[in-house]
Design a protein around this motif. Structure first.
Motif, PDB file in Angstrom:
ATOM      1  N   LEU A  86     -31.457 -41.267  69.604  1.00  0.00           N
ATOM      2  CA  LEU A  86     -30.853 -40.176  68.734  1.00  0.00           C
ATOM      3  C   LEU A  86     -31.944 -39.531  67.597  1.00  0.00           C
ATOM      4  CD1 LEU A  86     -27.612 -42.615  67.457  1.00  0.00           C
ATOM      5  CD2 LEU A  86     -27.888 -41.085  69.082  1.00  0.00           C
ATOM      6  N   PRO A  87     -32.415 -40.188  67.178  1.00  0.00           N
ATOM      7  CA  PRO A  87     -33.585 -38.586  66.411  1.00  0.00           C
ATOM      8  C   PRO A  87     -34.478 -37.930  66.913  1.00  0.00           C
ATOM      9  CG  PRO A  87     -34.043 -41.168  65.230  1.00  0.00           C
ATOM     10  CD  PRO A  87     -32.817 -41.083  66.868  1.00  0.00           C
ATOM     11  N   SER A  88     -34.569 -38.493  68.592  1.00  0.00           N
ATOM     12  CA  SER A  88     -35.031 -37.309  69.254  1.00  0.00           C
ATOM     13  C   SER A  88     -34.010 -36.451  69.653  1.00  0.00           C
ATOM     14  CB  SER A  88     -35.671 -38.371  70.921  1.00  0.00           C
ATOM     15  OG  SER A  88     -36.488 -37.119  71.653  1.00  0.00           O
ATOM     16  N   MET A  89     -32.571 -36.442  69.917  1.00  0.00           N
ATOM     17  CA  MET A  89     -31.362 -35.714  70.780  1.00  0.00           C
ATOM     18  C   MET A  89     -31.406 -35.076  69.609  1.00  0.00           C
ATOM     19  SD  MET A  89     -29.493 -39.152  72.030  1.00  0.00           S
ATOM     20  CE  MET A  89     -27.479 -38.166  72.232  1.00  0.00           C
ATOM     21  N   LYS A  90     -31.447 -35.512  68.316  1.00  0.00           N
ATOM     22  CA  LYS A  90     -30.966 -34.726  67.465  1.00  0.00           C
ATOM     23  C   LYS A  90     -32.074 -33.702  66.870  1.00  0.00           C
ATOM     24  CE  LYS A  90     -29.778 -34.202  61.982  1.00  0.00           C
ATOM     25  NZ  LYS A  90     -29.796 -35.187  60.954  1.00  0.00           N
ATOM     26  N   GLU A  91     -33.441 -33.796  67.648  1.00  0.00           N
ATOM     27  CA  GLU A  91     -34.123 -32.942  67.418  1.00  0.00           C
ATOM     28  C   GLU A  91     -34.490 -31.715  68.570  1.00  0.00           C
ATOM     29  OE1 GLU A  91     -38.487 -34.155  67.453  1.00  0.00           O
ATOM     30  OE2 GLU A  91     -38.069 -35.360  65.719  1.00  0.00           O
ATOM     31  N   ASP A  92     -33.781 -32.125  69.709  1.00  0.00           N
ATOM     32  CA  ASP A  92     -33.799 -31.244  70.856  1.00  0.00           C
ATOM     33  C   ASP A  92     -32.158 -30.778  70.527  1.00  0.00           C
ATOM     34  OD1 ASP A  92     -35.696 -32.406  71.834  1.00  0.00           O
ATOM     35  OD2 ASP A  92     -34.832 -33.845  72.775  1.00  0.00           O
ATOM     36  N   GLY A  93     -31.325 -30.842  69.816  1.00  0.00           N
ATOM     37  CA  GLY A  93     -30.391 -30.072  70.234  1.00  0.00           C
ATOM     38  C   GLY A  93     -28.998 -30.369  70.298  1.00  0.00           C
ATOM     39  N   ILE A  94     -28.864 -32.187  70.977  1.00  0.00           N
ATOM     40  CA  ILE A  94     -28.145 -32.626  72.036  1.00  0.00           C
ATOM     41  C   ILE A  94     -27.489 -34.009  71.364  1.00  0.00           C
ATOM     42  CG2 ILE A  94     -27.547 -33.669  74.290  1.00  0.00           C
ATOM     43  CD1 ILE A  94     -31.095 -32.610  74.728  1.00  0.00           C
ATOM     44  N   LYS A  95     -25.971 -32.883  71.102  1.00  0.00           N
ATOM     45  CA  LYS A  95     -24.116 -34.345  70.834  1.00  0.00           C
ATOM     46  C   LYS A  95     -24.763 -35.707  72.100  1.00  0.00           C
ATOM     47  CE  LYS A  95     -22.963 -30.992  67.028  1.00  0.00           C
ATOM     48  NZ  LYS A  95     -21.735 -30.977  66.861  1.00  0.00           N
ATOM     49  N   PRO A  96     -24.063 -36.896  71.168  1.00  0.00           N
ATOM     50  CA  PRO A  96     -23.982 -38.046  71.492  1.00  0.00           C
ATOM     51  C   PRO A  96     -22.476 -37.617  72.242  1.00  0.00           C
ATOM     52  CG  PRO A  96     -24.027 -38.628  69.427  1.00  0.00           C
ATOM     53  CD  PRO A  96     -25.019 -37.000  69.893  1.00  0.00           C
ATOM     54  N   SER A  97     -22.474 -38.096  73.309  1.00  0.00           N
ATOM     55  CA  SER A  97     -20.678 -38.356  73.499  1.00  0.00           C
ATOM     56  C   SER A  97     -20.272 -39.237  74.059  1.00  0.00           C
ATOM     57  CB  SER A  97     -20.278 -36.930  74.708  1.00  0.00           C
ATOM     58  OG  SER A  97     -20.455 -37.759  75.989  1.00  0.00           O
ATOM     59  N   ILE A  98     -19.673 -39.742  73.312  1.00  0.00           N
ATOM     60  CA  ILE A  98     -19.058 -41.090  73.137  1.00  0.00           C
ATOM     61  C   ILE A  98     -18.426 -41.615  74.420  1.00  0.00           C
ATOM     62  CG2 ILE A  98     -18.529 -42.982  72.046  1.00  0.00           C
ATOM     63  CD1 ILE A  98     -21.250 -42.161  71.334  1.00  0.00           C
ATOM     64  N   PHE A  99     -18.308 -42.382  74.962  1.00  0.00           N
ATOM     65  CA  PHE A  99     -17.477 -42.998  76.331  1.00  0.00           C
ATOM     66  C   PHE A  99     -16.255 -42.069  77.268  1.00  0.00           C
ATOM     67  CE2 PHE A  99     -14.553 -47.603  76.110  1.00  0.00           C
ATOM     68  CZ  PHE A  99     -14.598 -47.117  77.301  1.00  0.00           C
ATOM     69  N   TRP A 100     -16.769 -40.980  77.517  1.00  0.00           N
ATOM     70  CA  TRP A 100     -16.465 -39.963  78.437  1.00  0.00           C
ATOM     71  C   TRP A 100     -15.334 -40.321  79.033  1.00  0.00           C
ATOM     72  CZ3 TRP A 100     -17.535 -38.018  83.270  1.00  0.00           C
ATOM     73  CH2 TRP A 100     -17.245 -36.772  83.534  1.00  0.00           C
ATOM     74  N   ASN A 101     -14.224 -40.351  79.657  1.00  0.00           N
ATOM     75  CA  ASN A 101     -13.440 -41.125  80.293  1.00  0.00           C
ATOM     76  C   ASN A 101     -13.385 -40.402  81.859  1.00  0.00           C
ATOM     77  OD1 ASN A 101     -11.558 -39.482  79.484  1.00  0.00           O
ATOM     78  ND2 ASN A 101     -10.563 -41.691  78.679  1.00  0.00           N
ATOM     79  N   ASN A 103     -11.550 -37.438  81.313  1.00  0.00           N
ATOM     80  CA  ASN A 103     -10.496 -36.540  80.668  1.00  0.00           C
ATOM     81  C   ASN A 103     -10.969 -36.254  79.214  1.00  0.00           C
ATOM     82  OD1 ASN A 103      -8.758 -36.441  82.298  1.00  0.00           O
ATOM     83  ND2 ASN A 103      -8.363 -38.778  81.772  1.00  0.00           N
ATOM     84  N   ASP A 104     -11.483 -36.643  78.192  1.00  0.00           N
ATOM     85  CA  ASP A 104     -12.245 -36.925  77.072  1.00  0.00           C
ATOM     86  C   ASP A 104     -13.272 -37.283  77.163  1.00  0.00           C
ATOM     87  OD1 ASP A 104      -9.902 -38.936  76.314  1.00  0.00           O
ATOM     88  OD2 ASP A 104      -9.139 -38.079  74.716  1.00  0.00           O
ATOM     89  N   LEU A 105     -13.619 -37.168  75.335  1.00  0.00           N
ATOM     90  CA  LEU A 105     -14.873 -37.944  74.577  1.00  0.00           C
ATOM     91  C   LEU A 105     -14.936 -38.032  73.569  1.00  0.00           C
ATOM     92  CD1 LEU A 105     -16.873 -35.753  74.057  1.00  0.00           C
ATOM     93  CD2 LEU A 105     -17.125 -35.694  77.081  1.00  0.00           C
ATOM     94  N   ALA A 106     -15.602 -38.109  72.767  1.00  0.00           N
ATOM     95  CA  ALA A 106     -15.757 -38.074  71.743  1.00  0.00           C
ATOM     96  C   ALA A 106     -17.079 -37.987  70.835  1.00  0.00           C
ATOM     97  CB  ALA A 106     -15.217 -39.235  70.571  1.00  0.00           C
ATOM     98  N   VAL A 107     -16.823 -36.345  70.222  1.00  0.00           N
ATOM     99  CA  VAL A 107     -18.657 -35.791  70.053  1.00  0.00           C
ATOM    100  C   VAL A 107     -18.434 -35.285  68.818  1.00  0.00           C
ATOM    101  CG1 VAL A 107     -20.125 -33.949  70.172  1.00  0.00           C
ATOM    102  CG2 VAL A 107     -18.290 -34.227  72.127  1.00  0.00           C
ATOM    103  N   LEU A 108     -19.624 -36.120  68.529  1.00  0.00           N
ATOM    104  CA  LEU A 108     -20.142 -35.956  66.723  1.00  0.00           C
ATOM    105  C   LEU A 108     -21.671 -36.201  66.788  1.00  0.00           C
ATOM    106  CD1 LEU A 108     -19.952 -39.347  65.460  1.00  0.00           C
ATOM    107  CD2 LEU A 108     -18.867 -38.725  67.985  1.00  0.00           C
ATOM    108  N   GLU A 109     -21.637 -35.943  65.048  1.00  0.00           N
ATOM    109  CA  GLU A 109     -22.355 -35.408  64.508  1.00  0.00           C
ATOM    110  C   GLU A 109     -23.202 -36.859  64.279  1.00  0.00           C
ATOM    111  OE1 GLU A 109     -24.167 -32.603  64.021  1.00  0.00           O
ATOM    112  OE2 GLU A 109     -21.978 -31.357  64.765  1.00  0.00           O
ATOM    113  N   ILE A 110     -24.614 -36.517  64.734  1.00  0.00           N
ATOM    114  CA  ILE A 110     -25.619 -37.965  64.759  1.00  0.00           C
ATOM    115  C   ILE A 110     -25.610 -39.133  64.050  1.00  0.00           C
ATOM    116  CG2 ILE A 110     -28.515 -38.623  65.555  1.00  0.00           C
ATOM    117  CD1 ILE A 110     -28.525 -36.961  67.710  1.00  0.00           C
ATOM    118  N   ASP A 111     -25.971 -38.634  62.881  1.00  0.00           N
ATOM    119  CA  ASP A 111     -26.148 -39.069  61.927  1.00  0.00           C
ATOM    120  C   ASP A 111     -24.693 -40.256  61.367  1.00  0.00           C
ATOM    121  OD1 ASP A 111     -28.604 -38.007  61.137  1.00  0.00           O
ATOM    122  OD2 ASP A 111     -27.567 -36.048  59.929  1.00  0.00           O
ATOM    123  N   THR A 112     -23.517 -39.109  61.929  1.00  0.00           N
ATOM    124  CA  THR A 112     -22.267 -40.272  61.810  1.00  0.00           C
ATOM    125  C   THR A 112     -22.495 -41.459  62.452  1.00  0.00           C
ATOM    126  OG1 THR A 112     -21.145 -37.967  61.127  1.00  0.00           O
ATOM    127  CG2 THR A 112     -19.411 -39.508  61.621  1.00  0.00           C
TER     128      THR A 112
END
Length: 124
Positions: A86-101, A103-112
């Motif tokens: 997660l810290p490396s992704m934050k440096e690279d400007g990549i956000k986590p997308s959680i549980f894509w199905n 259709n949709d997904l939850a995209v949020l800030e890494i700190d959250t």
């Protein structure tokens, strides 16, 4: 996991799948991504890079289709995910997308995401 559970959980709204993700990831201390010659990455309609993660292998495998048909679900140890990925992704400007199905997904800030995981882990 049985097929009924996979079907029911996959159809939940993104916010409910996110809650499920946090609980299961804390339970099993691993996160799942899709890997081929590199990790699967999505791009949103604004051109932002998103890296998808799932709580269980079965859910990740459901998304190994189309351009990801050669990808395989791979586990990531939760400690490594929180402290390195997660810290490396934050440096690279990549956000986590959680549980894509597909259709949709939850995209949020890494700190959250880190805070939510830390809060859930306190319960153990």
């Amino acid at each position: 996991m049985n097929n009924k559970e996979i079907e029911v959980v996959s159809k939940r709204p993104a916010s409910k799948r996110y809650d499920y993700f946090i609980k299961k990831v804390a339970d099993f201390e691993e996160v799942w991504g899709l890997f081929d010659e590199g990790w699967a990455i999505l791009e949103d309609h604004n051109g932002n890079h998103l890296m998808p993660f799932w709580p269980k292998k079965e859910f990740a495998n459901l998304c190994a289709v189309d351009e990801w048909k050669n990808y395989k679900a791979e586990p990531i140890e939760l400690g490594d995910f929180m402290q390195e990925w997660l810290p490396s992704m934050k440096e690279d400007g990549i956000k986590p997308s959680i549980f894509w199905n597909s259709n949709d997904l939850a995209v949020l800030e890494i700190d959250t995401l880190i805070l939510d995981l830390e809060e859930e882990l306190k319960k153990y």
